[in-house]
Design a protein around this motif. Structure first.
Motif, PDB file in Angstrom:
ATOM      1  N   GLU A 183       7.144  10.074  -4.360  1.00  0.00           N
ATOM      2  CA  GLU A 183       6.275   8.987  -4.268  1.00  0.00           C
ATOM      3  C   GLU A 183       7.090   7.717  -3.797  1.00  0.00           C
ATOM      4  O   GLU A 183       8.455   7.597  -4.044  1.00  0.00           O
TER       5      GLU A 183
ATOM      6  N   HIS B 178       2.514   5.754  -4.576  1.00  0.00           N
ATOM      7  CA  HIS B 178       1.746   6.378  -3.762  1.00  0.00           C
ATOM      8  C   HIS B 178       2.494   7.512  -3.467  1.00  0.00           C
ATOM      9  O   HIS B 178       3.680   7.816  -3.167  1.00  0.00           O
TER      10      HIS B 178
ATOM     11  N   GLU C 113       0.446   3.866   3.094  1.00  0.00           N
ATOM     12  CA  GLU C 113       0.119   2.923   2.029  1.00  0.00           C
ATOM     13  C   GLU C 113       1.094   1.930   1.531  1.00  0.00           C
ATOM     14  O   GLU C 113       0.448   0.852   0.873  1.00  0.00           O
TER      15      GLU C 113
END
Length: 487
Positions: free
Chosen positions: A417, A426, A451
């Motif tokens: 992540e 994310h 993202e």
């Protein structure tokens, strides 16, 4: 009638005169395994100020001890090299002899911790151990493994004895052995072909403070050490209290001569503040080493597995934070090593605190001991850990250490992540990169996400329950990690 009474009196005097006054702890008894080629401590009780002499079947040398004012005595004997030859040891205080039989010399390890160490080969209710039947059938090949289970009892004062006995491994007995401990012993037995002894001194649900002494608790913690509540015992109140399990379950083994300690514990310390668990685990190891009086004993322990702590929250962080403290503990405790288990749960075991895959846990502990203590240098035992990172072109480039020159799988890496300055993580895409040229940052793992165009931090499996798939050349999993310190 007078003649009958006289006869009974004479018989009573005869019996009392021929019965030995030497008394041994249960742990020093038939079928015991003693640590090979060292000074083995043996102890017990006799008449105060009496002399106790120990003789062995393998040596003409005698060992002598004098009982103190309370009748306690302790002596040492030189143990032979490991073998399957049955040995005997005889104790004599002048009033009679006590002999223990079928003793073997080998390697002795302590199995300590909480329920994942206590969990037997037959499993717990609703918690099976994988491949149980195969393990039972195979146990016939490992009669050289023996175990002594110390009863789990709580006491306010340190206990000197425990109601236990040594049990030979067989298809009839192995189901009651600690699963993690037995799988450790099975690999050790295969590799060394010598007797392996396990002393199981553990208790499910116990905290690290459960095993600390009263003196250490008073000096380094705010934990209660008084006697309030122990008379009117209330399991829901006293079960997790400090001190009690160490006094009742661990203190009886401290005179035994052992090779090292295996430890699987941590779940009950979830929620400890920063570094508290790692510091208290370090304190516990120092305490045990001092109490055993055997130098810097090897201490090999197990990282808690993924589990949905925080009210069945797989995305919570309390489990991850405890694992982080365990990794720190491995760095600050000399002669220690930590086994990673992040890959040893199935996706459906989110709320199973006792994962079924115990064989691999025991095997990894055995690989650690074989490499570090028995000269098996070609056995690889380390899991990879995070080394460093650099941000470049919208991605975070990382290096790992202890990967034995390989990070796998090569494609479809899972578990990473990534976050930017907003601290919102994310799911990330991770891939290997390699470019010729010899530059330090020309090889590693690149982590990115559309993202997060400007990443600043990366995490790997840093949640209560998040399964990654990164392994090294030893097929051992990457330790969960984070590069930030935001929580």
């Amino acid at each position: 009638m007078n003649r009958l009474l006289l006869t009974l009196a004479v018989w009573t005097l005869y019996v009392c005169g021929t019965q030995a006054k030497v008394r041994l702890p249960h742990l020093v008894g038939d079928n015991m395994i003693i640590q090979q080629q060292t000074d083995v401590r043996l102890w017990g009780w006799a008449q105060p100020d009496s002399k106790v002499v120990a003789t062995t079947s393998w040596s003409k040398q005698k060992s002598v001890a004098k009982a103190d004012d309370h009748g306690r005595w302790l002596l040492t004997v030189k143990s032979p090299a490991a073998s399957y030859t049955p040995l005997t040891i005889t104790f004599d205080d002048g009033d009679g002899k006590v002999t223990i039989n079928n003793v073997l010399a080998g390697e002795v390890w302590v199995c300590a911790g909480q329920s994942n160490m206590e969990m037997p080969v037959k499993g717990f209710w609703g918690c099976p151990v994988e491949d149980y039947n195969s393990v039972v059938i195979d146990a016939a090949q490992h009669a050289g493994v023996r175990s002594a289970k110390i009863p789990s009892i709580m006491r306010m004062e340190p206990q000197e004895d425990a109601d236990t006995k040594w049990v030979d491994c067989s298809p009839k007995t192995v189901s009651d052995f600690s699963a993690t401990g037995y799988f450790f012993a099975r690999v050790m037995h295969q590799a060394l072909d010598i007797p392996i002894g396990l002393i199981e001194a553990n208790k499910g649900g116990s905290r690290v403070e459960s095993w600390l002494t009263k003196e250490n608790l008073q000096k380094y913690t705010q934990e209660p050490t008084d006697t309030m509540g122990i008379v009117n015992f209330k399991p829901d109140q006293d079960y997790l209290r400090a001190l009690l399990w160490g006094n009742g379950t661990f203190n009886p083994i401290l005179n035994y001569t052992v090779k090292g300690i295996l430890f699987y514990q941590g779940c009950s310390n979830i929620g400890d503040p920063d570094n508290q668990y790692s510091e208290r685990l370090k304190l516990l190891v120092e305490q045990w080493r001092q109490q055993f009086r055997l130098g810097e004993l090897p201490f090999y322990f197990v990282q808690i597995a993924p589990y949905a702590y925080d009210g069945d929250d797989v995305n919570g962080l309390s489990g991850a934070l405890l694992r982080e403290q365990q990794l720190r503990a491995a760095q600050i405790i000399p002669n220690s090593s930590l086994v990673c288990t992040n890959d040893l749960v199935y996706p459906y075991e989110t709320t199973q605190i006792h994962p079924t895959q115990k064989r691999q846990v025991g095997e990894r502990l055995a690989w650690t001991a074989l490499h570090r203590d028995y000269g098996f240098e070609q056995v690889l035992y380390k899991s990879s850990t995070y080394k460093d990172m650099m941000v470049k072109d919208g991605a975070i480039l990382i290096h790992l250490q202890d990967n034995y020159h390989a990070d796998a799988p090569y494609e479809m890496i899972e578990g990473f992540e990534i976050a930017g300055e907003d601290r919102v993580f994310h799911p990330a895409t991770a891939r290997h990169f390699w470019r010729p040229g010899g530059n330090y940052w020309d090889e590693g793992i690149s982590v990115s996400s559309p993202e997060v165009p400007n990443p600043v931090a990366v995490r790997y499996c840093f949640r209560n329950f998040l399964l990654g798939n990164v392994k090294n050349a030893a097929n051992l999993p990457l330790f969960p990690f984070r590069t930030d310190h935001w929580e």
